[in-house]
Scaffold this active site. Sequence first.
Site, PDB file in Angstrom:
ATOM      1  CD  GLU B  73       5.320   4.233   0.522  1.00 27.86           C
ATOM      2  OE1 GLU B  73       5.134   3.097   0.029  1.00 27.86           O
ATOM      3  OE2 GLU B  73       4.538   4.744   1.348  1.00 27.86           O
ATOM      4  CG  HIS B 142       3.263   5.379  12.045  1.00 26.13           C
ATOM      5  ND1 HIS B 142       3.068   4.037  12.239  1.00 26.13           N
ATOM      6  CD2 HIS B 142       2.630   5.677  10.877  1.00 26.13           C
ATOM      7  CE1 HIS B 142       2.338   3.536  11.249  1.00 26.13           C
ATOM      8  NE2 HIS B 142       2.063   4.511  10.406  1.00 26.13           N
TER       9      HIS B 142
END
Lengths: 344, 336
Positions: B73, B142
């Site tokens: 990322e 998440h």
Amino acid sequence: MVVLDIETEDGQREALRRMLTIRAFDTKAADLFSDGELPGFVHLYVGEEAVGVGACSALESDDYITSTHRGHGHCIAKGLDPDLMMAELFGKANGYCNGKGGSMHIADVDAGMLGANGIVGAGPPLATGAALTSHLKGEDTVALAFFGDGAVAQGQVHEAINLAATWDLPAVFLVENNQYGEATPVEKQHNVQNLSETAEAYNIPGFTVDGMDITAVYEAVKEARKRAADGEGPTFIEAETYRYHGHFEGDQQPYRTEEDVAIWKDRDAIETFKRRLVDAGTITEDEFDEMKAEIDQQIEDAVGKAKDAAYPDPSEAYEDMFNAAVPEISDFSSGMRADGGEDR
Amino acid sequence: MSTETSSGTGPDRTEEMTIREAIRLALREELDRDDDVFVMGEDVGAFGGVYEVTGDLVEQFGEERVRDTPISEAGFMGAAVGAAATGTRPVVEIMFSDFIGVCSEQIINQMAKNRYMFGGKTEMPVTVRTTEGGGSGAASQHSGTIHTWFAHFPGVMAVAPATPASAKGLLKSAIRSDDPVIVFENKQIYEQKGEVPLDDDFTIPIGTASVEREGEDVTVVATQRMVGESLELAEELAGQTSVEVVDLRSLYPMDTETLVESVKKTGRLVIADESPLSYGTHAEVATRVMENAFYSLDAPIQRVGVADVHIPFSPALEEEVLPHGSDVEAAINRIV
Ligand SMILES: Cc1ncc(C[n+]2csc(CCOP(=O)(O)OP(=O)(O)O)c2C)c(N)n1
Ligand SMILES: [Mg+2]
């Protein structure tokens, strides 16, 4: 502007001129800082000139570079105007960033200089991105990232190199191993002998070159640029060099002795290159002295102009956040500013 | 908002589709419209994205422009910034907003600051799409709703669609914008359906809220999943309490005027957003209303969100912490 191509005699003189300009600029910056004339911090490139100038002389003018907190040398090597750099150091309206960036953020995107950077290791991903643009648009530009030995320990540097290697992007990763990250010597930061050994992990070529020798840097980058432009992906180059000043101005440097510094000064890159040019008859001693005096004067003048230049209007603090107008900022600027704004 | 229901022809033609499809349509149209646009992220190509949002785009636009990345990322977020500064328009997918921490450096110190630090001498047309929200038993790493962090951070725009039409319109505005925009997609509502304008120049200006339902007694300013749930509630309460539902949809910049107009009319405000309550998006909405409509308020402002806990795994616990229409109803009952 004279093209920086050190395979020609004109180009060699220009390279020498840029090295001298970097040294004069940063030596002046040191003086100004110790006299309390410059706000903020300055990290100086004195001693490392061969790396920036050697690398940029191997690049084409529309190639991109990313830089570091120690960025003045990269700017001058890439052809930026010392007058506008000095104005930026003083925080003046006519500086490269209109006074908003300062020493650590000088940028000139149109000239291919994607910014000095206050975050160690943040430049390489940007270079990977510039190389991605080149790749996607089918351009023949290359992006070179300058970064320090300390930055090699940053995760995002690894990610950037891995991406560029995996995608065969036209990038060059150039580590300026000046032997320290702040006060910590390179051997206490890394487990490899030469930082270029890390290239193996990405299956790309890695070289360690003498960063005090402009020709050695030039040749390594020239080769790397060619590979990049030919679609063969990035190269990792480590240039061994040394900073003569402290990490920042005011650094007491308890981590090294004057003798340590003297060993590197004996191999001074400007002196070495000058000798080579004098021996080859490319420049005479007199011409060199003249060049140096001219540059010293140019930097003096840059300081004079920067001091005389205007500060940005305080209202400029509310400009440039976005391309689009944002009411949050304009409303504050017009109504709630410390001076009462327009309404009060 | 007004949605033309019939399909018909011409520029007003709409089609019913899910939020997921609306996002994919926006991506398809923008990839088609502008060669400088490209999409990158983890498994956005042949796999079609973990929430199947990018779907088949790679078949139409190829692997160069619908680009699978390594799990890096920081690397690809930074590459997006460098690419945007040099003439492309990246659309980056960060699979879960919970992961944004690993690339925040490139968002907060590069993407958000470069334009300002460089005195306006660069543009930063980066769009970041990321998912938020609990409700799928995905546990704390998440399921977060983190949009307040970036709505708060100067130099990035932040939007959060609640309907298929706004999902399409906001994303297209984000991609066309020369400024960095983060699009926060609540993953529980990807399947939610609605009419979407098919006009390939349909956009929704960033910085505009939308009155989704008019009412007289109380204003509910909601985001994402809470918009749909508040609309259902408003329908249930019709006849007893007249609820106005405003979809905030643009977190930064924020359409203060629409919020204030609504509260001036109703005199009461409930703010429903899945962020943790402290220092949350709610606080910003409340402050703007207080600053601009203090004397119109007839009752204290109410917040509906997540208490300052993470989203737990067990369905019994997750259900407990997530806000729902019933919480909005309780809040309305406290003040109406
Ligand atoms: C992410 C981050 N961590 C720490 C710092 C503070 N810092 C500034 S320069 C520096 C040392 C960098 O060393 P190196 O990469 O070798 O560059 P050099 O200063 O030697 O040119 C540090 C730790 C920073 N600016 N950014
Ligand atoms: Mg170093």
